[in-house]
Design an enzyme around this catalytic site. Structure first.
Site, PDB file in Angstrom:
ATOM      1  N   GLY A   1      95.811   7.502 -56.839  1.00 53.39           N
ATOM      2  CA  GLY A   1      94.926   8.264 -55.961  1.00 53.39           C
ATOM      3  C   GLY A   1      94.525   9.573 -56.604  1.00 53.39           C
TER       4      GLY A   1
ATOM      5  N   ASP B   1      93.940   7.929 -64.360  1.00 57.33           N
ATOM      6  CA  ASP B   1      93.733   8.036 -62.918  1.00 57.33           C
ATOM      7  C   ASP B   1      93.515   6.655 -62.320  1.00 57.33           C
ATOM      8  OD1 ASP B   1      93.790  10.888 -62.310  1.00 57.33           O
ATOM      9  OD2 ASP B   1      92.029  11.010 -63.586  1.00 57.33           O
TER      10      ASP B   1
ATOM     11  N   HIS C   1     100.474  10.504 -47.486  1.00 64.41           N
ATOM     12  CA  HIS C   1     100.371  11.003 -46.113  1.00 64.41           C
ATOM     13  C   HIS C   1      99.236  10.355 -45.326  1.00 64.41           C
ATOM     14  CE1 HIS C   1      97.654  13.963 -48.233  1.00 64.41           C
ATOM     15  NE2 HIS C   1      96.872  13.544 -47.258  1.00 64.41           N
TER      16      HIS C   1
END
Length: 255
Positions: free
Chosen positions: A125, A146, A177
């Site tokens: 991410g 990435d 999260h």
């Protein structure tokens, strides 16, 4: 102005006239500042972000999760992916946000020797690569990659056995999260599969809702916990919840 000064959004300037100066907090929404939170603030005020707040009462009463009636049950990131304008704003906002924390991340990793012996790193991410670039500049021996759909990379289709060599490290920074516990475990399991049995590491950078241990940060952490639940149905990991997720995962790697 007296109220704003008391809130430390402005500071009094000594002199015969009533004059005020910006404080570090009030500089954040100023585009001219090198580090500002303008894009992040605009992303939080987008209609897709604000809409679920209208269903807050229903959520508190347990009738629904606020995002479900607002977005017809479509997951937040699926919704964003269908709207190029919001997608770009969201990516730019995350890039801006990362620029604030990456220096502390690099300093902490250097202090603890996290990158000792590490040759490759995959930022799960990683968005536009702000964290990866900072890590590469600080630790030139680490090759960074990435892994993010926002960049148009189809890395998930590559065989993981050949994707990273030995001494590989996975970085999940401000990423988990956005998902509930079950999906977090799925993501972490994928990280475990990609990390070598020996020498691999996983770094998880997240806010933990620890009210008693660090009360000075409790307000910000609780606000983020509420916000993520409302906008995406996810929540910031509570201390016990985070430990339970990792216990279920039973990682055979260094955390």
């Amino acid at each position: 102005m007296r109220f704003l000064v008391h809130m430390k959004l402005f500071a009094n300037v000594d002199g015969p006239e009533n004059r005020y100066a910006l404080t570090p907090a009030s500089k954040l929404p100023v585009r001219a500042e090198e580090k500002n939170m303008v894009l992040f603030a605009l992303s939080q005020l987008h209609a897709n972000e604000m809409g679920p707040w209208h269903y807050l009462i229903a959520g508190i009463e347990g009738k629904t999760t606020p995002r479900l009636p607002c977005h017809n049950g479509v997951p937040f990131y699926d919704l964003v992916g269908k709207e190029p304008e919001h997608n770009k704003l969201n990516n730019d906002a995350m890039t801006s946000h990362t620029s604030f924390v990456v220096s502390a991340l690099v300093q902490g990793c250097a202090k603890e020797g996290v990158f000792y012996g590490v040759r490759t790193l995959v930022d799960v991410g990683g968005n536009t690569g702000v964290a990866s670039k900072a890590i590469t500049n600080a630790f030139p021996h680490v090759k960074c990659t990435d892994l993010d759909f926002a960049l148009g990379k189809d890395c998930a289709q590559r065989p993981q056995s050949g994707f990273c060599g030995r001494q590989c490290l996975r970085l999940c920074a401000s990423f988990l999260h956005s998902f509930d516990d079950d999906n977090c475990i799925k993501i972490l399991n994928k990280c475990r599969e990609a990390i070598p049995a020996k020498g691999g590491k996983l770094i998880i950078v997240e806010i933990v809702v620890d009210i008693d241990g660090t009360p000075e940060f409790a307000w910000s952490r609780l606000c983020m916990d509420l916000k993520k639940w409302i906008s995406s149905g996810a929540r910031r990991e509570l201390r016990m919840s985070g430990e339970t997720s990792l216990q279920k995962l039973v990682l055979g790697t260094t955390i």
